[in-house]
Design an enzyme around this catalytic site. Structure first.
Site, PDB file in Angstrom:
ATOM      1  N   CYS A   1      -0.138  17.262   0.716  1.00 44.33           N
ATOM      2  CA  CYS A   1       0.093  15.924   0.156  1.00 44.33           C
ATOM      3  C   CYS A   1       0.006  14.869   1.246  1.00 44.33           C
ATOM      4  O   CYS A   1      -0.554  13.785   1.034  1.00 44.33           O
ATOM      5  CB  CYS A   1       1.460  15.870  -0.522  1.00 44.33           C
ATOM      6  SG  CYS A   1       1.671  17.024  -1.892  1.00 44.33           S
TER       7      CYS A   1
ATOM      8  N   GLU B   1       3.507   9.504   8.387  1.00 44.61           N
ATOM      9  CA  GLU B   1       2.457  10.465   8.010  1.00 44.61           C
ATOM     10  C   GLU B   1       1.844  11.113   9.249  1.00 44.61           C
ATOM     11  O   GLU B   1       0.651  11.399   9.293  1.00 44.61           O
ATOM     12  CB  GLU B   1       1.349   9.799   7.176  1.00 44.61           C
ATOM     13  CG  GLU B   1       1.810   8.818   6.130  1.00 44.61           C
ATOM     14  CD  GLU B   1       2.622   9.428   5.013  1.00 44.61           C
ATOM     15  OE1 GLU B   1       2.808  10.651   5.015  1.00 44.61           O
ATOM     16  OE2 GLU B   1       3.098   8.687   4.136  1.00 44.61           O
TER      17      GLU B   1
ATOM     18  N   ARG C   1       0.830  -1.215   0.000  1.00 48.06           N
ATOM     19  CA  ARG C   1       0.000   0.000   0.000  1.00 48.06           C
ATOM     20  C   ARG C   1       0.859   1.257   0.000  1.00 48.06           C
ATOM     21  O   ARG C   1       0.496   2.288  -0.574  1.00 48.06           O
ATOM     22  CB  ARG C   1      -0.955  -0.019   1.204  1.00 48.06           C
ATOM     23  CG  ARG C   1      -2.137   0.947   1.047  1.00 48.06           C
ATOM     24  CD  ARG C   1      -1.891   2.269   1.705  1.00 48.06           C
ATOM     25  NE  ARG C   1      -1.436   2.076   3.054  1.00 48.06           N
ATOM     26  CZ  ARG C   1      -0.495   2.841   3.626  1.00 48.06           C
ATOM     27  NH1 ARG C   1       0.067   3.829   2.964  1.00 48.06           N
ATOM     28  NH2 ARG C   1      -0.112   2.597   4.866  1.00 48.06           N
TER      29      ARG C   1
ATOM     30  N   ILE D   1      12.830   7.413   2.944  1.00 49.60           N
ATOM     31  CA  ILE D   1      12.150   7.723   1.687  1.00 49.60           C
ATOM     32  C   ILE D   1      11.805   6.435   0.944  1.00 49.60           C
ATOM     33  O   ILE D   1      12.692   5.738   0.422  1.00 49.60           O
ATOM     34  CB  ILE D   1      13.025   8.633   0.797  1.00 49.60           C
ATOM     35  CG1 ILE D   1      13.505   9.864   1.594  1.00 49.60           C
ATOM     36  CG2 ILE D   1      12.243   9.052  -0.438  1.00 49.60           C
ATOM     37  CD1 ILE D   1      12.391  10.678   2.223  1.00 49.60           C
TER      38      ILE D   1
END
Length: 388
Positions: A242, A367, A94, A167
């Site tokens: 974002c 996040e 995902r 990253i």
């Protein structure tokens, strides 16, 4: 008759025909292409991004909720359901969807020029070009505004120096969306990964998200043309916008991982005999399963509700934080409880539960950590900022 969580909550009644078809298609893809290989990928700490991305693209999973430029333009709820089914297989898979579509492609779609959109988005939607999103730094995770990566004007060019950490897809990307301090606030830059001075080193020794490629990016006097800047990016609000898109996918995705754990625990409990009786026949086991089913069902209802708000264009950032906070905490709690039902077998890669639990340790904190989202919700309730 035994029921699934979806049946227990009459979940299908909340979805339209198109959404049910998308969910079914993505679930079949996960079952046929991802699940047979996940234990090996996780154990070996690898993920075949280049091979799988075009398959994701063929299904319309990359930039799924974006319009134009080869993107499907599906609803937010449909995108969420796809995230749920992919993360029911593995959080790392995902993450490919999220980093490509909700972070990299969204940055170009929202803040890029028409030329940048035409250059990158169709190939990224097809999965033939890979993007990564460079915001987090070694010393700046929850406080991205303190970043040290800097872009300096030199004539008509920009010179980029600094580094980024954690990253996803950094070593296989064709382009990096890099956020850097400038004399005019934080700005976003399109950095082709073949630029002189750009380097990406894969991070190893991970115990979580092992079926995913994670890298550290370094920029040593990387010279970029004037048109490398994302012209509509202005300040920290741009990358945070974002991130809000990616967090939305996690609301659905994390509950998919929890559902997979519960299904594994239910199946195991029905075949495992303890004291000459199936484990499923004991009250303690049923109490655990019932509580987890209720928690997962509530998480699904919350996810669909937030999806409908997003489709109406009225969702607020603090509502995304509510969903991310609740569903990631629910998912990791469920994964740990399911492991107790599987006993010693639960720690092996023969079952997905410990793999999900390990992955969810990362999902809980990326996040935006649970603590950050608590403060976002707290500020919404009180009107007072407690970040400092």
């Amino acid at each position: 008759m035994a029921s699934s969580v979806e049946e227990l909550f009459a979940f299908d009644s909340l979805l339209n025909d198109e959404e049910r078809e998308i969910r079914s298609t993505v679930r079949k893809f996960a079952d046929s292409t991802l699940r047979p290989n996940l234990a090996e990928w996780f154990e070996n700490g690898t993920f075949p991004v280049r091979e799988l991305a075009p398959e994701f693209g063929n299904l319309g999973l990359l930039g799924m909720h974006l319009d134009g430029y080869g993107c499907p333009g599906m609803s937010a709820t449909a995108y969420g359901l796809a995230c749920l089914e992919i993360e029911a297989a593995d959080s790392g898979a995902r993450s490919l969807m999220s980093v490509q579509g909700s972070l990299s492609m969204t940055a170009i779609h929202k803040y890029g020029s028409e030329e940048q959109k035409q250059q990158w988005l169709p190939d990224m939607a097809a999965g033939t070009k890979i993007g990564c999103f460079g915001l987090t730094e070694p010393d700046f995770g929850s406080n991205p505004g303190g970043m040290r990566t800097r872009a300096t004007r030199k004539g008509t060019d920009w010179v980029l120096n600094g580094s980024k950490m954690w990253i996803t897809n950094g070593t296989v990307a064709d382009v990096a969306i890099v956020w850097a301090q400038t004399d005019d606030r934080i700005r976003g830059f399109l950095v082709p990964t073949d630029c002189p001075g750009f380097s990406a080193n894969e991070m190893h020794r991970k115990l979580s998200l092992r079926a995913s490629i994670t890298a550290e990016l370094s920029f040593d006097d990387v010279v970029l043309p004037a048109d490398a800047i994302l012209p509509e990016s202005r300040g920290l609000a741009s990358p945070l916008g974002c991130l809000s898109e990616a967090r939305f996918g996690i609301i659905f995705g994390s509950i998919g991982a929890a559902r997979d754990c519960l299904e594994s625990a239910v199946a195991y409990s029905k075949t495992r005999e303890v004291f000459e009786k199936p484990l499923a026949g004991y009250q303690l086991t049923q109490a655990k399963l019932a509580d987890m089913a209720v928690d997962i069902g509530n998480g699904m209802l919350l996810a669909v509700h937030l999806g409908r708000l997003k489709d109406q264009g009225v969702i607020r950032p603090e509502q995304v934080s509510v969903g991310k906070l609740n569903n990631t905490r629910t998912a990791i709690r469920v994964a740990r409880e399911c492991r107790t039902i599987l006993g010693a077998n639960g720690i092996t890669l023969d079952y997905p539960v410990m793999r999900h639990a390990n992955n969810l340790e990362s999902v809980l904190t990326y996040e935006g950590t649970a603590e950050v989202h608590q403060l976002v919700v707290g500020q919404s309730l009180t009107g007072e900022s407690a970040f400092r």
